[in-house]
Write a protein that holds these residues in place. Structure first.
Motif, mmCIF file in Angstrom:
data_model
loop_
_atom_site.group_PDB
_atom_site.id
_atom_site.type_symbol
_atom_site.label_atom_id
_atom_site.label_comp_id
_atom_site.label_asym_id
_atom_site.label_seq_id
_atom_site.Cartn_x
_atom_site.Cartn_y
_atom_site.Cartn_z
ATOM 1 N N ILE A 58 0.863 -1.180 0.000
ATOM 2 C CA ILE A 58 0.000 0.000 0.000
ATOM 3 C C ILE A 58 0.898 1.229 0.000
ATOM 4 N N THR A 59 0.656 2.125 -0.921
ATOM 5 C CA THR A 59 1.452 3.338 -1.045
ATOM 6 C C THR A 59 0.651 4.529 -0.534
ATOM 7 N N LEU A 60 1.248 5.271 0.372
ATOM 8 C CA LEU A 60 0.609 6.473 0.897
ATOM 9 C C LEU A 60 0.856 7.626 -0.060
ATOM 10 N N GLY A 61 -0.224 8.265 -0.489
ATOM 11 C CA GLY A 61 -0.120 9.431 -1.365
ATOM 12 C C GLY A 61 -0.208 10.721 -0.567
ATOM 13 N N GLN A 62 -0.929 11.681 -1.104
ATOM 14 C CA GLN A 62 -1.073 12.966 -0.435
ATOM 15 C C GLN A 62 -2.031 12.852 0.755
ATOM 16 N N VAL A 63 -1.803 13.711 1.744
ATOM 17 C CA VAL A 63 -2.655 13.775 2.933
ATOM 18 C C VAL A 63 -3.107 15.217 3.100
ATOM 19 N N PHE A 64 -4.399 15.398 3.298
ATOM 20 C CA PHE A 64 -4.962 16.740 3.429
ATOM 21 C C PHE A 64 -5.814 16.839 4.691
ATOM 22 N N GLN A 65 -5.998 18.055 5.165
ATOM 23 C CA GLN A 65 -7.012 18.370 6.168
ATOM 24 C C GLN A 65 -7.936 19.424 5.585
ATOM 25 N N ARG A 66 -9.235 19.167 5.682
ATOM 26 C CA ARG A 66 -10.241 20.123 5.203
ATOM 27 C C ARG A 66 -11.020 20.605 6.414
ATOM 28 N N ILE A 67 -10.913 21.908 6.682
ATOM 29 C CA ILE A 67 -11.500 22.483 7.891
ATOM 30 C C ILE A 67 -12.551 23.508 7.513
ATOM 31 N N ASP A 68 -13.741 23.368 8.088
ATOM 32 C CA ASP A 68 -14.826 24.332 7.893
ATOM 33 C C ASP A 68 -15.175 24.908 9.257
ATOM 34 N N ILE A 69 -14.840 26.166 9.476
ATOM 35 C CA ILE A 69 -15.024 26.757 10.801
ATOM 36 C C ILE A 69 -16.487 27.033 11.122
ATOM 37 N N LEU A 70 -17.371 27.058 10.107
ATOM 38 C CA LEU A 70 -18.790 27.311 10.354
ATOM 39 C C LEU A 70 -19.520 26.035 10.761
ATOM 40 N N SER A 71 -19.306 24.957 10.023
ATOM 41 C CA SER A 71 -19.967 23.686 10.330
ATOM 42 C C SER A 71 -19.209 22.873 11.369
ATOM 43 N N LYS A 72 -17.977 23.292 11.699
ATOM 44 C CA LYS A 72 -17.103 22.573 12.633
ATOM 45 C C LYS A 72 -16.686 21.210 12.092
ATOM 46 N N ASP A 73 -16.671 21.070 10.774
ATOM 47 C CA ASP A 73 -16.208 19.834 10.150
ATOM 48 C C ASP A 73 -14.685 19.853 10.048
ATOM 49 N N PHE A 74 -14.091 18.716 10.329
ATOM 50 C CA PHE A 74 -12.641 18.579 10.293
ATOM 51 C C PHE A 74 -12.350 17.225 9.660
ATOM 52 N N ASP A 75 -12.044 17.229 8.368
ATOM 53 C CA ASP A 75 -11.860 15.982 7.625
ATOM 54 C C ASP A 75 -10.393 15.765 7.296
ATOM 55 N N ASN A 76 -9.915 14.565 7.616
ATOM 56 C CA ASN A 76 -8.589 14.145 7.174
ATOM 57 C C ASN A 76 -8.766 13.304 5.926
ATOM 58 N N ILE A 77 -8.084 13.675 4.852
ATOM 59 C CA ILE A 77 -8.255 13.030 3.548
ATOM 60 C C ILE A 77 -6.929 12.388 3.156
ATOM 61 N N VAL A 78 -6.966 11.072 2.935
ATOM 62 C CA VAL A 78 -5.750 10.305 2.678
ATOM 63 C C VAL A 78 -5.865 9.608 1.331
ATOM 64 N N GLU A 79 -4.902 9.838 0.459
ATOM 65 C CA GLU A 79 -4.868 9.162 -0.830
ATOM 66 C C GLU A 79 -3.975 7.927 -0.715
ATOM 67 N N LEU A 80 -4.501 6.775 -1.158
ATOM 68 C CA LEU A 80 -3.775 5.515 -1.063
ATOM 69 C C LEU A 80 -3.789 4.790 -2.396
ATOM 70 N N GLN A 81 -2.759 4.020 -2.638
ATOM 71 C CA GLN A 81 -2.701 3.151 -3.811
ATOM 72 C C GLN A 81 -2.478 1.726 -3.315
ATOM 73 N N LEU A 82 -3.438 0.857 -3.616
ATOM 74 C CA LEU A 82 -3.408 -0.516 -3.129
ATOM 75 C C LEU A 82 -2.887 -1.429 -4.226
ATOM 76 N N GLY A 83 -1.868 -2.194 -3.914
ATOM 77 C CA GLY A 83 -1.324 -3.126 -4.883
ATOM 78 C C GLY A 83 -2.311 -4.250 -5.175
ATOM 79 N N ALA A 84 -2.353 -4.707 -6.426
ATOM 80 C CA ALA A 84 -3.241 -5.790 -6.849
ATOM 81 C C ALA A 84 -2.411 -6.876 -7.509
ATOM 82 N N PRO A 85 -2.900 -8.132 -7.494
ATOM 83 C CA PRO A 85 -2.148 -9.226 -8.130
ATOM 84 C C PRO A 85 -1.940 -8.948 -9.614
ATOM 85 N N TRP A 86 -0.753 -9.296 -10.112
ATOM 86 C CA TRP A 86 -0.453 -9.127 -11.531
ATOM 87 C C TRP A 86 -1.418 -9.988 -12.339
#
Length: 282
Positions: free
Chosen positions: A165-193
């Motif tokens: 499993i390869t870790l890609g970009q990691v983001f945080q998305r913050i909305d101060i009005l709704s109080k939402d705090f999302d951690n966003i992780v991009e992943l690449q999962l290896g599959a059988p050839w």
């Protein structure tokens, strides 16, 4: 820190074990730009700091853009002394693959550079500066990733073992009005050839509240996993929070961290287990 402010690993992809990814070399303008080919983007964060190398570029054009970058960086802060300190920090964490490739010496250098910028910026007061948290932030460094697990300083899936499993970009998305705090992780999962890798984006949803002048508490809600790339047409999969009785004792579903520096494009946080994180606006 918990859940990408320490990942709640049991919600991400249970039983999978990420391996570190190789990322493009990042070159920061801290010296002579002729030493590397530069391709400057127009986004605010990359215009100032994230410069991606490429084989060839018009040096005259690059020098003109670098001059504009330096002027913007100075204009963006209230003190001329802060701009070089910010560049020093970003230079210290460049090429460390978000901290996955950090050695003990790298950890010390990053921490020292962060402390200099924190001291120059002074105490953070989120009662007046909460709006500075708003937006989508890109993680460029986490000291906890040097532990080689996606849980950082907490237990988590080990990197480089079992499934590819390869870790890609990691983001945080913050909305101060709704109080939402999302951690966003991009992943690449290896599959059988001969199947191609599977690309997914995991969104770890939280709610947040400000505690005191500069501390933030986040409470985990759920994880949504969405395939991207060639499988983007598949519907998202929602993984709810585990019941308290099944949740590992090391993961309470909430965490706290302190915002130690924040301006319009750079943010530093320190977690409840001394985790240092550096973000730039995306």
């Amino acid at each position: 820190m918990a859940s990408l402010t320490c990942l709640p690993y049991y919600t991400l992809l249970p039983s999978h074990s990420p391996s570190s990814s190789s990322s493009a070399t990042t070159c920061l303008v801290v010296g002579n730009p002729k030493r590397c080919g530069l391709s400057l983007k127009n986004s605010r964060s990359r215009q100032r700091f994230g410069l991606t190398t490429r084989a060839s570029v018009d040096e005259v054009s690059a020098l003109d853009e670098v001059s504009g970058l330096a002027k913007d960086a100075v204009d963006d802060v209230t003190s001329l002394g802060r701009s070089p300190l910010k560049l020093k920090l970003l230079s210290a964490v460049a090429g460390l693959n978000k901290g996955l490739a950090a050695s003990e010496d790298d950890l010390r250098k990053a921490d020292a550079a962060a402390k200099e910028l924190e001291a120059a910026g002074g105490p953070v007061d989120l009662s007046t500066d909460l709006d500075k948290l708003q937006g989508r932030w890109k993680l460029v460094y986490s000291s906890a990733f040097s532990s080689r697990t996606l849980g950082g300083s907490r237990p988590g899936p080990p990197i480089g073992r079992l499934l590819p499993i390869t870790l890609g970009q990691v983001f945080q998305r913050i909305d101060i009005l709704s109080k939402d705090f999302d951690n966003i992780v991009e992943l690449q999962l290896g599959a059988p050839w001969p199947l191609p890798p599977i690309e997914v984006t995991a969104t770890l949803a939280h709610k947040f509240e400000v505690i005191g002048s500069a501390s933030v508490k986040i409470v985990f809600d759920k994880t949504t996993v969405k395939t991207t790339g060639s499988l983007s047409q598949l519907p998202p999969l929602e993984i709810p929070k585990l019941p308290d009785g099944l949740r590992p004792s090391s993961n309470t579903g909430s965490s706290e961290f302190e915002v130690t520096y924040v301006d319009s494009d750079t943010r530093i946080t320190r977690g409840d287990r001394d985790e240092l994180r550096v973000f730039v606006i995306a």
